[in-house]
Design an enzyme around this catalytic site. Structure first.
Site, PDB file in Angstrom:
ATOM      1  N   HIS A 106      25.002  43.418  25.109  1.00  0.00           N
ATOM      2  CA  HIS A 106      25.319  42.058  25.331  1.00  0.00           C
ATOM      3  C   HIS A 106      24.070  41.119  24.820  1.00  0.00           C
ATOM      4  CE1 HIS A 106      27.543  38.387  26.192  1.00  0.00           C
ATOM      5  NE2 HIS A 106      26.189  37.827  26.687  1.00  0.00           N
ATOM      6  N   GLU A 436      54.703  32.467  42.540  1.00  0.00           N
ATOM      7  CA  GLU A 436      56.016  33.304  42.737  1.00  0.00           C
ATOM      8  C   GLU A 436      56.456  34.004  41.326  1.00  0.00           C
ATOM      9  OE1 GLU A 436      58.915  32.860  44.756  1.00  0.00           O
ATOM     10  OE2 GLU A 436      57.998  31.514  46.295  1.00  0.00           O
ATOM     11  N   ARG A 620      50.854  38.152  48.911  1.00  0.00           N
ATOM     12  CA  ARG A 620      50.505  37.382  47.729  1.00  0.00           C
ATOM     13  C   ARG A 620      48.862  37.061  47.377  1.00  0.00           C
ATOM     14  NH1 ARG A 620      54.554  33.159  47.104  1.00  0.00           N
ATOM     15  NH2 ARG A 620      55.920  34.679  46.640  1.00  0.00           N
TER      16      ARG A 620
END
EC number: 2.1.2.13
Length: 662
Positions: A106, A436, A620
């Site tokens: 980098h 969802e 979740r």
């Protein structure tokens, strides 16, 4: 034993990396590069030509993470993967193909200046030192442990091109010393200090606009950062574009307005602090490279004339259209944008109780209306505004089974019309997707770019919300391929004051915490659907809104075409745990005596609570790598604090309701 490598490379430093590997005795099984873009000024050496001359197999696929390419790379059985200025992110499956690891070179001293165009950015920011870093690759860009670094001094006269030459030389030296040690397995790794990390996005030609109100030193740094072979810094002279290739700072500005021509020989322009002599430049994209004095003549400049650049007059506020402005996200976001001072908010909703506090602000414009009815107002304001947020949606689980067609009509059909207006008028849309959409995904952390979106059978109507949102996500993505500027954000269980209303909870149409608080307020048992074992990651609305505001700000265009989870993975708790913490704080609250005794917890089946067609999700949890990388954002507010704020708001609301009814 020879180490086998697969290399991903582009640019001069790609060539430097390939040469260094060959000199260190590595076997290069294949090189992956990019086809040159005809729109780009390719001033750098060609990886393709080098590989052809060296007889190295070369490929330039559109998607190197595609399963077909993954399998071909696995068959090569590489010990190492190396990335040298390759422009696409290598996915986790690809990184895992290397038996001994994947490494990237980098062009900065990490952890500073992660991201794109670091050589340009360090000049823009007036840095005096940069360098190159060899680090292990992980899924998050430029964030893996460091193996070696080499510093490079930035001289006051350096341009992006001269600095690139220095970085190329430093890269060669670093790789010459490091690659043999890496092959022997004796090169130590040091974790990056995240507290020192900074991230910068891609630069575009528009970023070269000269703002004469800024100090001359900053404008000088901008000129040298984007001078040839880059597009150049520029300003407007009447209807003509003046591109500046070289400049120098001169002390003082004679007290003149920024942008004023102080002299034509040399061509000297007043800045917010000191002044800038324009040494060389050109008129328009096809003009000749000329000295500043001749440019002044060609452009008809005289002493006292004014050049136009950024902020040459009062800065116009960015116009943001928020549909559903009275909702939970809409009202908090409006407050945040108005407080910022750079935005003008236009909003529509069917009510205004949550935004009464904002109506006195002269930069807040509200119309009460329905997006399904007021189509002319809607289209006009999409055309008028710069950024559009269609926040209108039915987003409470009980409605997914109770009114599935209404969910589809509002959440998909009405919002599709808004998206098409954005396409028609070329407006940026920031669309609220949802956590969802991940459905019953089995990944431990849900990743925007890799996780599968898994839903249940057709007879489980609760999934109509998820698939309506997902389908619109896909439509927006497809429009994005045709030029629509968009960002999709996925909130993960945001909570806070004004989340819902207790009246909504009374008919079951509210989020979980509001429902739980209603039971405490009314002295009824807290109902835990299926025992409350389902886990969610709860996010404080202040954390969430800060991330969303940064998406709207869209610094350096880094959010364009991106999907961003906004959640707090550290605030994971089951619904039962949420209820227990809520109860603990309720019992300790100063208003506790105003409410009935606690009636206990009661476990209920999901079918009896939500009706037929419901199906729940065990967990979740978001990956927030994109939010960290694109927004420099990290949630900081603990769940306990969020619960306390939310509880306090609803307890006071309950007392106001009681007083109103008395």
């Amino acid at each position: 034993m020879t180490s086998k490598a697969v290399v991903f490379a582009y640019h001069d430093i790609g060539c430097t990396g390939i040469e260094a590997l060959l000199n260190a005795g590595y076997e290069i099984a294949a090189v992956f590069t990019h086809a040159d873009d005809p729109r780009e000024n390719t001033f750098y050496a060609s990886v393709a030509r080098l590989c052809a001359e060296r007889g190295i197999p070369l490929h330039a696929p559109e998607d190197v993470n595609h399963p077909l390419w993954l399998e071909r790379i696995r068959q090569l059985r590489p010990d190492f993967l190396f990335s040298f200025y390759y422009r696409r992110l290598l996915g986790a499956e690809l990184l895992a193909c290397a038996a001994r690891g994947a490494y990237n070179l980098h062009g900065s001293l990490l952890p500073r200046y992660r991201g794109r165009a670091p050589a340009n950015w360090v000049l823009v920011n007036g840095e005096t030192q940069t360098g190159v870093t060899l680090h292990r690759m992980i899924e998050r860009a430029d964030a893996g442990p460091i193996l070696a670094q080499q510093a490079v001094a930035i001289d006051p006269e350096d341009t992006a091109l001269s600095l690139h030459g220095k970085l190329r030389k430093a890269a060669g030296a670093l790789l010459r010393d490091s690659l043999p040690l890496l092959a022997l397995g004796v090169l130590p790794e040091v974790e990056q200090d995240e507290s020192q990390a900074s991230h910068f996005g891609r630069r575009t030609p528009a970023d070269g606009l000269l703002d004469w109100h800024r100090p001359a030193r900053q404008l000088y740094d901008l000129v040298r950062a984007v001078t040839q072979p880059y597009p150049g810094a520029f300003c407007q002279v009447g209807e003509q574009k003046l591109i500046v290739w070289s400049a120098e700072v001169v002390a003082g500005n004679h007290g003149r307005e920024p942008g004023s021509v102080l002299s034509c020989d040399p061509l000297r322009i007043a800045c917010g602090e000191d002044s800038l002599v324009l040494r060389f430049g050109q008129r328009g994209e096809r003009g000749l490279y000329l000295a500043g004095t001749q440019l002044a003549t060609e452009l008809g400049l005289v002493e006292g004339a004014r050049l136009r650049g950024a902020a040459s007059g009062p800065q116009r506020r960015t116009r943001v259209l928020i549909l559903g402005v009275n909702g939970f996200i809409g009202n908090h976001l409006s407050e945040r944008l108005l407080r910022d001072g750079r935005y003008e908010v236009h909003g529509m909703d069917i009510g205004s109780d949550a935004i009464e506090r904002l109506k006195a602000d002269p930069h807040f414009h509200f119309v009460e209306g329905d997006i399904g009815i007021h189509s002319e107002w809607l289209e006009y304001h999409v055309k008028k505004c710069d950024v559009v947020l269609p926040l209108v949606a039915i987003a409470t689980p009980i409605e997914y089974t109770r009114n599935p067609l209404r969910v589809f009509e509002l959440d998909f059909e009405e919002n599709l019309r808004i998206v098409r207006y954005c396409v028609k008028y070329g407006k940026r849309v920031v669309f609220p997707s949802t956590s969802e959409v991940y459905g019953m995904c089995q990944d431990p952390d849900f990743d925007e770019d890799r996780s599968n979106l898994v839903v249940g059978p057709i007879n489980k109507q609760r999934w109509i919300y998820s698939v309506s949102k997902q389908l619109l996500d896909r439509v927006i993505w497809a429009y994005g391929q045709q030029g629509l500027r968009f960002t999709l954000f996925r909130p993960f269980n945001w909570m806070g004051p004004r989340l819902d209303r207790l009246d909504s909870a009374r008919i079951g149409s509210s989020r979980a915490i509001t429902q739980l608080i209603l039971h405490l307020v009314e002295g009824t048992p807290i109902r835990l659907v299926d025992g409350g074992a389902q886990k969610r990651c709860f996010t404080d609305v202040d954390d969430g809104i800060e991330a969303l505001a940064r998406i709207i700000d869209n610094r350096d265009g880094r959010c364009d075409g991106q999907i961003v989870n906004i959640g707090n993975p550290d605030n994971e708790a089951s619904i039962r745990q949420l209820g227990e913490e809520l109860l603990r704080q309720f019992e300790a609250h100063p208003l506790r005596a105003q409410f009935p005794p606690f009636a206990g917890f009661r476990e209920v089946e999901s079918r009896s609570f939500y009706g037929d067609g419901y199906q729940d999700v065990a967990h979740r949890k978001p990956s927030i790598d994109n939010a960290r990388r694109l927004l420099d954002w990290q949630p900081t507010i603990e769940l306990r604090e969020t619960i306390g704020k939310t509880l306090d708001f609803f307890l006071h609301e309950a007392l106001r309701e009681r007083e109103a009814q008395a």
